[in-house]
Design an enzyme around this catalytic site. Sequence first.
Site, PDB file in Angstrom:
ATOM      1  N   PHE A 115       0.821  -1.221   0.113  1.00 46.79           N
ATOM      2  CA  PHE A 115      -0.009  -0.093   0.027  1.00 46.79           C
ATOM      3  C   PHE A 115       0.870   1.160   0.113  1.00 46.79           C
ATOM      4  CE2 PHE A 115      -2.235   3.749   1.583  1.00 46.79           C
ATOM      5  CZ  PHE A 115      -3.452   3.499   0.856  1.00 46.79           C
ATOM      6  N   ASP A 170       9.106   2.703   2.078  1.00 49.02           N
ATOM      7  CA  ASP A 170       7.811   3.751   2.668  1.00 49.02           C
ATOM      8  C   ASP A 170       7.771   3.284   4.148  1.00 49.02           C
ATOM      9  OD1 ASP A 170       5.359   4.577   2.959  1.00 49.02           O
ATOM     10  OD2 ASP A 170       4.509   3.734   1.174  1.00 49.02           O
ATOM     11  N   LYS A 182       2.042  10.967   7.382  1.00 45.64           N
ATOM     12  CA  LYS A 182       1.273  10.725   8.490  1.00 45.64           C
ATOM     13  C   LYS A 182       1.653  11.561   9.709  1.00 45.64           C
ATOM     14  CE  LYS A 182      -1.287   7.143   6.572  1.00 45.64           C
ATOM     15  NZ  LYS A 182      -1.169   6.067   5.769  1.00 45.64           N
TER      16      LYS A 182
HETATM   17  C1  PLP Z   1      -1.122   6.038   4.194  1.00 50.07           C
HETATM   18  C2  PLP Z   1      -0.079   5.539   3.710  1.00 50.07           C
HETATM   19  C3  PLP Z   1       0.189   6.078   2.297  1.00 50.07           C
HETATM   20  C4  PLP Z   1      -0.570   6.992   1.635  1.00 50.07           C
HETATM   21  O1  PLP Z   1      -0.685   8.401   2.483  1.00 50.07           O
HETATM   22  P1  PLP Z   1      -1.664   9.261   2.048  1.00 50.07           P
HETATM   23  O2  PLP Z   1      -1.482  10.590   3.021  1.00 50.07           O
HETATM   24  O3  PLP Z   1      -3.090   8.865   2.286  1.00 50.07           O
HETATM   25  O4  PLP Z   1      -1.603   9.689   0.739  1.00 50.07           O
HETATM   26  C5  PLP Z   1       1.328   5.509   1.652  1.00 50.07           C
HETATM   27  N1  PLP Z   1       2.010   4.345   2.317  1.00 50.07           N
HETATM   28  C6  PLP Z   1       1.851   3.835   3.411  1.00 50.07           C
HETATM   29  C7  PLP Z   1       2.780   2.823   3.922  1.00 50.07           C
HETATM   30  C8  PLP Z   1       0.909   4.310   4.077  1.00 50.07           C
HETATM   31  O5  PLP Z   1       0.492   3.820   5.248  1.00 50.07           O
END
Ligand code: PLP
Length: 402
Positions: free
Chosen positions: A141, A226, A255
């Site tokens: 994700f 990420d 985040k």
């Molecule tokens: C939440 C998340 C994203 C995307 O972030 P947004 O601010 O919602 O665009 C990307 N990678 C990971 C691992 C996430 O948890």
Amino acid sequence: MDRSQQLIGMAEKFGAHNYHPLPVVLERGKGIHVWDVAGRKYLDFLSSYSALNFGHSHPALVSTLVEQAQALAVCSRAFHSEQLCLFSADLARFCQMDAILPMNSGAEAVETAIKIARKWGYERKKVQADSAKIIVMDKNFHGRTIGVISASSEPLYRKNFGPFTPGFEIVPFDNVKALQSAVDHSTVAILLEPIQAEAGVQIPHKGFLQEVQNICQKQNCLLMLDEIQTGLGRTGKEFCYQYEEIKPDVLIMGKSLGGGLLPLSAVAARSDVMEVMTPGTHGSTFGGMPLSCAVGRTALWLLRKEGLADRAAKLGELVREKLAGENLPHVKEVRGRGLLIGIELKAEARGARRYCEKLADEGVLCKETHENVIRIAPPLIIEEPELMGGVDKVIHVIRSLA
Ligand SMILES: *Cc1c(COP(=O)(O)O)cnc(C)c1O
């Protein structure tokens, strides 16, 4: 009809239905708690998917926000701002990387990392024009933009959103052999989450990241992590990759970087990688605005001052020990690191959703992750009694629905 029902009716009538929220309408938040429009109090066990590591409206963050809003909030990147200069230095030192590129949402930061990797590939690795490949993991994700979902393996995220961006190859997560055979001369980067949170808190075997780094070094491609959800203390280290002796070439954050008050994301990279980004090649009107940067600086300061990573490690251990000792019905596995914990239910539990609905009735807000996983991820500022009180309710609900 009560006010909650009325408001939910408005959301259903006037809102797009791209979410399926629990039937709770929130109005106020403070620390680890939120209140709904009827004044009911809940314990926040989701933390907006880790955007709220500091809880709701932390006083230090709110006062930075207010002060900076009154000083200078937005100035675009046409000029330098004091706060962006300071934030870049603070964040680079914090994550021990050379250079920072700020954006707003997580998905934008991932897009940025993809662009950096491709440009680096053409200009430094001399990959043939328009043939750069980025290897990603099955069930990843990384966000919701077209570019990012082009790298997704989840049909729900992709169906009827094509055509997609080429240049991604998906390999199974936690599988070194598959990765080895996918990497070739056109590979510019391997992009992965050190723990796949949205896939249901999937943790790779110890040594996996080390092996990924070895492959990257041998094949001259970038290791891009990420850590949007796993970073900034959530998993019991400041960054989850620190469980191994590695260092990414590109680190993606988001985040909680915005202190739970603003969207703020960033890509950090080695200087010889970041150097490919030259004037005019990339940008964002609000990316790196002084308001977000000031809050981001306070967030980093707070994370260290409060020792939140260590807290998450200790408290997470207690939760997992407690859950493991309970012999809970319909629970297949409890896994996690720090305060990112997944309780995977067996098929006969008939889905995690009804557990989360019952938990909301009991005053604890969780969200199901995929079909069968209840995720526990409270703000990292939570104290042990409140945490264990919430865990007791989770245990109670799991027993009562068996
Ligand atoms: C939440 C998340 C994203 C995307 O972030 P947004 O601010 O919602 O665009 C990307 N990678 C990971 C691992 C996430 O948890």
